[in-house]
Enzyme design. Structure first.
Site, PDB file in Angstrom:
ATOM      1  N   HIS A 165      36.822  23.179 -46.666  1.00 45.88           N
ATOM      2  CA  HIS A 165      36.998  22.878 -45.240  1.00 45.88           C
ATOM      3  C   HIS A 165      36.318  21.579 -44.786  1.00 45.88           C
ATOM      4  O   HIS A 165      35.680  21.533 -43.729  1.00 45.88           O
ATOM      5  CB  HIS A 165      36.486  24.048 -44.395  1.00 45.88           C
ATOM      6  CG  HIS A 165      37.338  25.288 -44.487  1.00 45.88           C
ATOM      7  ND1 HIS A 165      38.675  25.265 -44.773  1.00 45.88           N
ATOM      8  CD2 HIS A 165      37.012  26.612 -44.312  1.00 45.88           C
ATOM      9  CE1 HIS A 165      39.153  26.512 -44.769  1.00 45.88           C
ATOM     10  NE2 HIS A 165      38.170  27.342 -44.515  1.00 45.88           N
ATOM     11  N   HIS A 170      41.529  26.883 -37.310  1.00 44.15           N
ATOM     12  CA  HIS A 170      41.015  28.120 -37.913  1.00 44.15           C
ATOM     13  C   HIS A 170      40.827  29.235 -36.866  1.00 44.15           C
ATOM     14  O   HIS A 170      39.902  30.049 -36.993  1.00 44.15           O
ATOM     15  CB  HIS A 170      39.699  27.826 -38.635  1.00 44.15           C
ATOM     16  CG  HIS A 170      39.415  28.705 -39.808  1.00 44.15           C
ATOM     17  ND1 HIS A 170      39.247  30.068 -39.688  1.00 44.15           N
ATOM     18  CD2 HIS A 170      39.277  28.428 -41.117  1.00 44.15           C
ATOM     19  CE1 HIS A 170      38.998  30.571 -40.888  1.00 44.15           C
ATOM     20  NE2 HIS A 170      39.013  29.607 -41.782  1.00 44.15           N
ATOM     21  N   GLU A 221      46.404  29.843 -40.943  1.00 40.82           N
ATOM     22  CA  GLU A 221      46.103  28.419 -41.065  1.00 40.82           C
ATOM     23  C   GLU A 221      47.256  27.693 -41.747  1.00 40.82           C
ATOM     24  O   GLU A 221      47.457  27.819 -42.938  1.00 40.82           O
ATOM     25  CB  GLU A 221      44.824  28.229 -41.878  1.00 40.82           C
ATOM     26  CG  GLU A 221      43.640  29.028 -41.361  1.00 40.82           C
ATOM     27  CD  GLU A 221      42.592  29.257 -42.448  1.00 40.82           C
ATOM     28  OE1 GLU A 221      42.197  28.303 -43.114  1.00 40.82           O
ATOM     29  OE2 GLU A 221      42.171  30.410 -42.623  1.00 40.82           O
TER      30      GLU A 221
HETATM   31  C1  GLA Z   1      39.236  30.094 -45.407  1.00 41.74           C
HETATM   32  C2  GLA Z   1      38.796  30.379 -46.791  1.00 41.74           C
HETATM   33  C3  GLA Z   1      37.957  31.586 -46.775  1.00 41.74           C
HETATM   34  C4  GLA Z   1      36.799  31.412 -45.850  1.00 41.74           C
HETATM   35  C5  GLA Z   1      37.278  31.153 -44.486  1.00 41.74           C
HETATM   36  C6  GLA Z   1      36.168  30.878 -43.504  1.00 41.74           C
HETATM   37  O1  GLA Z   1      40.216  30.935 -44.969  1.00 41.74           O
HETATM   38  O2  GLA Z   1      39.846  30.531 -47.704  1.00 41.74           O
HETATM   39  O3  GLA Z   1      37.515  31.876 -48.058  1.00 41.74           O
HETATM   40  O4  GLA Z   1      36.023  30.340 -46.259  1.00 41.74           O
HETATM   41  O5  GLA Z   1      38.142  30.048 -44.526  1.00 41.74           O
HETATM   42  O6  GLA Z   1      35.111  31.744 -43.562  1.00 41.74           O
END
Ligand code: GLA
Length: 349
Positions: A104, A179, A312
């Protein structure tokens, strides 16, 4: 249609603003810090308007550790294996914030930046706000200075449009997403097990033990993750059994770069429903598998495991390391564009 701008504090030298967008039926709050969706208030079948995303009222809470609630994720959403990728034979090393990978956008991704306000949008059928952020050459290891914009627009058709653009002065990689975590019962149900999910996907990406795609596409037919026809998320989770929950990227069927349906989420008790449309090739579904009830919203409702679902949209995780995945390299002179629509309606519609 009503748009208001509220002063919401400072972050270093940048002023933070909160924007409230209302079309009379639903209301959305957007924060410039993290280009964050703070709340999305939607009426239930009796007309009671409640917030269906995980978030807070105060800016300060977004500056404390939290699992990316409602934020814009960048420069590259999800994981990059080893934080490494190459462009034109040159290898770049990104920050490794989830060892051994980059996740991220790194330690201080776009979710932890004070975006500036470029303009507000006030048209007959839509109101909104556009933010900008300049990500410097070398930030979290990424090459090139990236100029990013993120616009959030509410329409009279009860659609929240998320539109991103980016340009660069040196070849780099880009993959932006939001997100936001949804619980259409407005957290009256502490999990999303009874929500019905439908995905316009026949394949998901196989993952290795660090949750990085192997490059193999897995057929979903009749399996735990087959949401080709609407199915209770709880049923999918039960069938997954040994796993924590859904944290998978689904390959959107008939992807062609134009806006097409990707997902549909329905909660029958409240009578709320949402549709997700995107021009992106993938949708990463995450069922808040690591929530544990410690974090609470402003009404003291705990964010429990499987308390909400993030949808997402974007390119595939680790795409720069998989020649068979749609390309994520942005070169000088090109414009990265991505649009996603969250449309809210009554379950009967
Ligand atoms: C994404 C990742 C997850 C986690 C979330 C946030 O969806 O794939 O593993 O890191 O973000 O917590």
């Amino acid at each position: 249609m009503q748009l208001s701008k509220i002063s919401a504090g400072n972050f270093h030298d940048e002023k933070i603003f909160q924007f409230q967008l209302s079309n009379g039926w639903m209301k959305v709050d957007i924060l410039s810090y993290g280009a964050t969706i703070m709340s999305v208030e939607v009426p239930d079948r009796l007309g009671v308007r409640q917030n269906v995303v995980a978030g807070f009222h105060s800016t300060e809470k977004y500056m404390q550790p939290h699992p990316y609630l409602g934020c814009t994720i960048g420069r590259f959403a999800n994981r990059i294996a080893g934080g490494k990728f190459a462009i034109d034979g040159r290898t770049y090393q990104l920050s490794v914030n989830e060892p051994p990978n980059h996740l991220h956008g790194g330690h201080y991704g776009f979710d932890k930046k004070a975006w500036h306000v470029i303009n507000t949008i006030e048209e007959e059928d839509r109101i909104g706000v556009r933010f900008g952020y300049v990500s410097k050459n070398g930030e979290e290891g990424y090459p090139g200075t990236l100029q990013v914009t993120a616009a959030f627009t509410l329409t009279t058709a009860n659609e929240l449009h998320l539109q991103y653009t980016a340009t660069t002065d040196k070849a780099t990689i880009v993959n932006l997403t939001n997100h936001a975590y949804f619980n259409l019962s407005a957290f009256q149900s502490l999990t999303i097990h009874r929500h019905l999910l439908k995905l316009n996907a026949a394949f998901c990406l196989q993952r290795d033990k660090h949750q990085v795609p192997t490059g193999v596409l897995q057929a979903l037919q009749d399996g735990a993750l087959d949401f080709g026809t609407a199915k209770e998320i709880g049923e999918g989770l039960r069938l997954l059994r040994d796993e924590n929950g859904i944290d998978h990227t689904f390959v959107i069927r008939n992807y062609n770069g134009s806006l097409i349906p990707a997902a549909e989420l329905t909660e029958n008790i409240s009578g709320r429903k949402m549709k997700v449309l995107t021009d992106q090739p993938g949708i990463h579904i995450y069922t808040a598998n690591f929530w544990n009830g410690q974090l609470r919203n402003d009404d003291e409702i705990p964010f429990e495991k499987h308390g909400a679902i993030a949808l997402e949209t974007g390119f595939f995780p680790d795409a720069p390391n998989h020649p068979n995945f749609a390309g994520t390299i942005l070169k000088p002179g090109e414009v990265y564009r991505s649009t996603t629509v969250f449309k809210f309606l009554n379950a009967e519609d």
